[in-house]
Enzyme design. Structure first.
Site, PDB file in Angstrom:
ATOM      1  N   TYR A   1       0.768  -1.309  -0.151  1.00  0.00           N
ATOM      2  CA  TYR A   1       0.035   0.008  -0.020  1.00  0.00           C
ATOM      3  C   TYR A   1       0.887   1.115   0.037  1.00  0.00           C
ATOM      4  O   TYR A   1       0.557   2.294  -0.081  1.00  0.00           O
ATOM      5  CB  TYR A   1      -0.815  -0.056   1.246  1.00  0.00           C
TER       6      TYR A   1
ATOM      7  N   HIS B   1      -0.027 -11.628   2.323  1.00  0.00           N
ATOM      8  CA  HIS B   1      -1.139 -10.837   1.546  1.00  0.00           C
ATOM      9  C   HIS B   1      -2.040 -12.022   0.805  1.00  0.00           C
ATOM     10  O   HIS B   1      -3.392 -11.683   0.791  1.00  0.00           O
ATOM     11  CB  HIS B   1      -0.492  -9.902   0.767  1.00  0.00           C
TER      12      HIS B   1
END
Ligand code: NDP
Length: 276
Positions: free
Chosen positions: A51, A109
């Site tokens: 991110y 993730h």
């Protein structure tokens, strides 16, 4: 300030029943948005290496007057760093970028099964926990077979599995599989980002009946399932609104109507999705 219930996971881990999504909250504006969320009462903050905002979220944690031990800084390991040695380096880099002295939660993730290295990555997370870099470890987008592989390999069960959960993607079987293994479910995109979920007639009608917003109704629905939703908002008023959902009680008829919104196949398939 609302008081957020706690859920109990593996090894007695206590996790807030809702957290803040931080995708897209970057730079100084990201620090300010995360800080306003902490002020509103959020204690679980969901970031990721990919991110590009581990520093912004970490700065808000470091500068907050809320005691460090009351906040859960959660980040995620990307697919390109699944190899054991690379995973260790990436976790160390996440810690460095956070500016904090420890990470509270690290997730893998995506499993990226075509790479075939998620089991190695899990071993690196287990070791990072043993070495004190991180307090809790978990996964994201792991199907039951991926959970079984890593639990079988190491004897260590992830504290949670973060997956897509909203009424178009209620994930009944997937959530049950997590629960059978003692794994909590965190729900991403709980407001159905990039879909028309907040404008669905069933959602807006039930929300109006409870005199709450569509977003609040959707979050109350997640909470009713025992899922930890992670709504993202950069807007202080919406952040506060999204926390005010714990008194909304949905009837069986309302839950049944929302169950009718399910769309089979919604969301990316973890068997083929490549997140590097
Ligand atoms: P969400 O479902 O949380 O929706 C976010 C959108 O909803 C933003 O546009 C936000 O706008 C808007 N919004 C927030 N609150 C309200 C409100 N009360 N009323 C109306 N609109 C509102 O989407 P995300 O995809 O961001 O998911 C949440 C988090 O989940 C991510 O931020 C990330 O942390 C995580 N995630 C994890 C994934 C994974 O693979 N593990 C994948 C995707 C997400 P605004 O900000 O302008 O208020």
């Amino acid at each position: 300030m609302s008081s957020i219930p706690l859920l109990t996971g593996q090894d007695g881990a206590r996790l807030p029943a809702i957290g803040l999504g931080t995708y897209d909250l970057r730079g100084a504006a990201g620090v300010a948005a995360t800080a306003s969320a902490i002020d509103a009462g959020y204690r679980l903050l969901d970031t990721a290496f990919n991110y590009d905002n581990e520093g912004a979220v970490g700065r808000a944690v470091a500068e907050s007057s809320v005691p460090r031990e009351s906040l859960i800084y959660s980040t995620k390991l990307p697919g390109r760093y699944h190899r054991h040695d690379l995973a260790r380096h990436a976790i160390e880099e996440s810690l460095f970028r956070s500016g904090l002295d420890r990470l509270d939660l690290v997730l893998i993730h995506w499993p990226n099964p075509r790479l075939g290295l998620y089991a190695e990555a899990w071993k690196a997370l287990v070791e990072a926990r043993e070495d004190g870099l991180v307090s809790m470890i978990g996964v994201s987008n792991f199907l039951p077979e991926h959970l079984d592989r890593i639990i079988g390999d190491t004897g260590v069960t992830p504290v949670l599995n973060q997956i897509l959960v909203h009424p178009y993607a209620p994930q009944d079987a997937w959530r049950a599989a997590n629960a059978e293994r003692g794994v909590l479910t965190e729900g991403y995109s709980p407001l159905g980002k990039d879909t028309d979920l907040v404008r669905e007639p069933a959602v807006t009608r039930i929300a109006a009946a409870h005199e709450v917003s569509a977003a609040q109704l959707l979050l109350a629905w997640s909470v009713s399932l025992g899922v930890i939703p992670l709504p993202k908002s950069a807007t202080p008023a919406r952040q506060a609104e999204n926390l005010d959902v714990f008194d909304i009680e949905l009837t069986d008829d309302e839950l049944g109507e929302l169950a009718g919104l399910a769309r089979p196949g919604e969301g990316a398939d973890p068997m083929t999705h490549e997140e590097l």
